[in-house]
Design a protein around this motif. Structure first.
Motif, PDB file in Angstrom:
ATOM      1  N   ILE A 197      41.599  46.508  36.784  1.00 22.64           N
ATOM      2  CA  ILE A 197      40.273  46.974  37.204  1.00 22.64           C
ATOM      3  C   ILE A 197      39.249  45.856  37.045  1.00 22.64           C
ATOM      4  CG2 ILE A 197      38.370  48.528  36.577  1.00 22.64           C
ATOM      5  CD1 ILE A 197      40.638  50.618  35.897  1.00 22.64           C
ATOM      6  N   TYR A 198      39.266  45.173  35.888  1.00 25.96           N
ATOM      7  CA  TYR A 198      38.332  44.067  35.691  1.00 25.96           C
ATOM      8  C   TYR A 198      38.608  42.927  36.664  1.00 25.96           C
ATOM      9  CZ  TYR A 198      36.061  45.918  31.500  1.00 25.96           C
ATOM     10  OH  TYR A 198      35.320  46.665  30.625  1.00 25.96           O
ATOM     11  N   LEU A 199      39.885  42.631  36.945  1.00 24.12           N
ATOM     12  CA  LEU A 199      40.217  41.578  37.902  1.00 24.12           C
ATOM     13  C   LEU A 199      39.666  41.898  39.293  1.00 24.12           C
ATOM     14  CD1 LEU A 199      41.709  38.998  38.749  1.00 24.12           C
ATOM     15  CD2 LEU A 199      43.731  40.446  39.139  1.00 24.12           C
ATOM     16  N   VAL A 200      39.869  43.130  39.720  1.00 22.28           N
ATOM     17  CA  VAL A 200      39.383  43.534  41.046  1.00 22.28           C
ATOM     18  C   VAL A 200      37.859  43.479  41.091  1.00 22.28           C
ATOM     19  CG1 VAL A 200      39.231  45.492  42.649  1.00 22.28           C
ATOM     20  CG2 VAL A 200      41.432  44.896  41.609  1.00 22.28           C
ATOM     21  N   GLU A 201      37.203  43.943  40.040  1.00 17.43           N
ATOM     22  CA  GLU A 201      35.736  43.904  40.042  1.00 17.43           C
ATOM     23  C   GLU A 201      35.218  42.470  39.966  1.00 17.43           C
ATOM     24  OE1 GLU A 201      31.852  46.173  38.184  1.00 17.43           O
ATOM     25  OE2 GLU A 201      33.783  46.409  37.143  1.00 17.43           O
ATOM     26  N   LEU A 202      35.889  41.614  39.202  1.00 19.73           N
ATOM     27  CA  LEU A 202      35.498  40.205  39.147  1.00 19.73           C
ATOM     28  C   LEU A 202      35.634  39.557  40.524  1.00 19.73           C
ATOM     29  CD1 LEU A 202      34.676  37.656  37.561  1.00 19.73           C
ATOM     30  CD2 LEU A 202      37.117  37.370  36.987  1.00 19.73           C
ATOM     31  N   ALA A 203      36.741  39.832  41.206  1.00 20.50           N
ATOM     32  CA  ALA A 203      36.934  39.298  42.554  1.00 20.50           C
ATOM     33  C   ALA A 203      35.831  39.796  43.486  1.00 20.50           C
ATOM     34  CB  ALA A 203      38.313  39.683  43.089  1.00 20.50           C
ATOM     35  N   GLU A 204      35.485  41.072  43.362  1.00 18.39           N
ATOM     36  CA  GLU A 204      34.407  41.630  44.193  1.00 18.39           C
ATOM     37  C   GLU A 204      33.090  40.901  43.933  1.00 18.39           C
ATOM     38  OE1 GLU A 204      32.183  45.898  44.952  1.00 18.39           O
ATOM     39  OE2 GLU A 204      32.841  45.397  42.919  1.00 18.39           O
ATOM     40  N   LYS A 205      32.729  40.742  42.667  1.00 19.93           N
ATOM     41  CA  LYS A 205      31.442  40.115  42.321  1.00 19.93           C
ATOM     42  C   LYS A 205      31.409  38.642  42.728  1.00 19.93           C
ATOM     43  CE  LYS A 205      29.759  43.761  40.279  1.00 19.93           C
ATOM     44  NZ  LYS A 205      28.642  44.515  40.763  1.00 19.93           N
ATOM     45  N   CYS A 206      32.577  38.005  42.795  1.00 23.91           N
ATOM     46  CA  CYS A 206      32.658  36.602  43.210  1.00 23.91           C
ATOM     47  C   CYS A 206      32.909  36.463  44.711  1.00 23.91           C
ATOM     48  CB  CYS A 206      33.769  35.894  42.429  1.00 23.91           C
ATOM     49  SG  CYS A 206      33.418  35.772  40.664  1.00 23.91           S
ATOM     50  N   HIS A 207      32.973  37.602  45.407  1.00 26.70           N
ATOM     51  CA  HIS A 207      33.216  37.637  46.856  1.00 26.70           C
ATOM     52  C   HIS A 207      34.534  36.953  47.227  1.00 26.70           C
ATOM     53  CE1 HIS A 207      28.676  38.304  47.851  1.00 26.70           C
ATOM     54  NE2 HIS A 207      29.128  39.139  46.932  1.00 26.70           N
ATOM     55  N   VAL A 208      35.558  37.227  46.436  1.00 22.94           N
ATOM     56  CA  VAL A 208      36.903  36.737  46.716  1.00 22.94           C
ATOM     57  C   VAL A 208      37.709  37.898  47.276  1.00 22.94           C
ATOM     58  CG1 VAL A 208      39.045  35.850  45.697  1.00 22.94           C
ATOM     59  CG2 VAL A 208      36.821  34.971  44.921  1.00 22.94           C
ATOM     60  N   ASP A 209      38.189  37.756  48.501  1.00 22.84           N
ATOM     61  CA  ASP A 209      39.054  38.769  49.111  1.00 22.84           C
ATOM     62  C   ASP A 209      40.434  38.584  48.489  1.00 22.84           C
ATOM     63  OD1 ASP A 209      40.696  40.365  50.674  1.00 22.84           O
ATOM     64  OD2 ASP A 209      39.817  39.719  52.574  1.00 22.84           O
ATOM     65  N   LEU A 210      40.690  39.315  47.424  1.00 21.09           N
ATOM     66  CA  LEU A 210      41.875  39.098  46.601  1.00 21.09           C
ATOM     67  C   LEU A 210      43.191  39.155  47.376  1.00 21.09           C
ATOM     68  CD1 LEU A 210      42.373  38.321  43.699  1.00 21.09           C
ATOM     69  CD2 LEU A 210      42.414  40.735  43.110  1.00 21.09           C
ATOM     70  N   PRO A 211      43.432  40.159  48.223  1.00 21.47           N
ATOM     71  CA  PRO A 211      44.703  40.164  48.958  1.00 21.47           C
ATOM     72  C   PRO A 211      44.885  38.917  49.827  1.00 21.47           C
ATOM     73  CG  PRO A 211      43.695  42.326  49.063  1.00 21.47           C
ATOM     74  CD  PRO A 211      42.674  41.401  48.448  1.00 21.47           C
ATOM     75  N   GLN A 212      43.828  38.470  50.483  1.00 20.31           N
ATOM     76  CA  GLN A 212      43.924  37.268  51.314  1.00 20.31           C
ATOM     77  C   GLN A 212      44.092  36.015  50.456  1.00 20.31           C
ATOM     78  OE1 GLN A 212      44.218  37.121  54.751  1.00 20.31           O
ATOM     79  NE2 GLN A 212      44.519  39.304  54.344  1.00 20.31           N
ATOM     80  N   ALA A 213      43.409  35.975  49.318  1.00 24.98           N
ATOM     81  CA  ALA A 213      43.559  34.844  48.402  1.00 24.98           C
ATOM     82  C   ALA A 213      44.997  34.762  47.878  1.00 24.98           C
ATOM     83  CB  ALA A 213      42.571  34.973  47.243  1.00 24.98           C
ATOM     84  N   VAL A 214      45.604  35.912  47.606  1.00 24.57           N
ATOM     85  CA  VAL A 214      46.997  35.936  47.145  1.00 24.57           C
ATOM     86  C   VAL A 214      47.916  35.375  48.219  1.00 24.57           C
ATOM     87  CG1 VAL A 214      48.931  37.476  46.574  1.00 24.57           C
ATOM     88  CG2 VAL A 214      46.720  37.803  45.466  1.00 24.57           C
ATOM     89  N   LEU A 215      47.702  35.761  49.456  1.00 28.46           N
ATOM     90  CA  LEU A 215      48.533  35.238  50.543  1.00 28.46           C
ATOM     91  C   LEU A 215      48.403  33.721  50.668  1.00 28.46           C
ATOM     92  CD1 LEU A 215      48.037  37.957  53.306  1.00 28.46           C
ATOM     93  CD2 LEU A 215      50.031  37.621  51.813  1.00 28.46           C
ATOM     94  N   ARG A 216      47.174  33.221  50.572  1.00 31.74           N
ATOM     95  CA  ARG A 216      46.973  31.770  50.639  1.00 31.74           C
ATOM     96  C   ARG A 216      47.641  31.059  49.472  1.00 31.74           C
ATOM     97  NH1 ARG A 216      41.823  33.571  51.858  1.00 31.74           N
ATOM     98  NH2 ARG A 216      41.006  32.840  49.857  1.00 31.74           N
TER      99      ARG A 216
END
Length: 172
Positions: free
Chosen positions: A127-146
């Motif tokens: 939950i904290y990871l997802v919220e941190l990614a949101e606040k940093c404007h990191v599209d986590l699923p796309q970042a994982v693919l890259r």
């Protein structure tokens, strides 16, 4: 609380998410949704564990955003604070493994209570990871693919198979 116009219901009083994806659920005696056993312990193809399709990362992001908004906590949920909170939760996960030596996949020697505690702590980290990614404007699923694409380049299977060396230690 509702997601996409559908009520949020849970297993044993816990929250779960209904998203736009179709999914067959069973109802318990008290009318709450039950997670199918195969998804709770999800052995996939060739005995490999698999996650359930729901909730999605976006569902988790949305749920946490609603939770935070309802409590006026955004003032506290800035990137640095979220990172430090996540590190604290990782410490709580570490405590569960401390002094156990190597732990086999599937945690065969753990009690149901210990597994549930681990699920809670891992959920906090996620939950904290997802919220941190949101606040940093990191599209986590796309970042994982890259990142996975980079890892494929750094660690070609033909060169690293069966070795735990760092990519800088491999000779061309």
């Amino acid at each position: 609380m509702a997601m996409n116009g559908k009520p949020v219901c849970g297993l044993n009083g816990d929250l779960s998410v209904s998203s736009n994806h179709s999914k067959e659920t069973n109802k318990s005696a008290n009318g709450e949704a039950e997670v199918p056993h195969s998804k709770q312990n999800g052995a996939g193809t060739a005995g490999r564990f698999t996650f359930s399709a729901e909730p999605t990362i976006e569902d988790v992001r949305r749920l946490q955003a609603e939770f935070t908004d309802e409590r006026d906590w955004n003032q506290f949920h800035q990137p640095r604070n979220l990172l430090l909170a996540m590190v604290g939760e990782v410490g709580e996960v570490s405590e569960l493994f401390q002094w156990r030596g190597e732990v086999a996949e599937g945690l065969p020697n753990w009690t149901d209570s210990e597994r549930e505690q681990l699920a809670h702590e891992l959920s906090d980290v996620f939950i904290y990871l997802v919220e941190l990614a949101e606040k940093c404007h990191v599209d986590l699923p796309q970042a994982v693919l890259r990142k996975m694409a980079l890892n494929h380049l750094k660690y070609p299977a033909s060169k690293v198979h069966g070795s735990a060396k760092k990519y800088t230690e491999y000779k061309d």
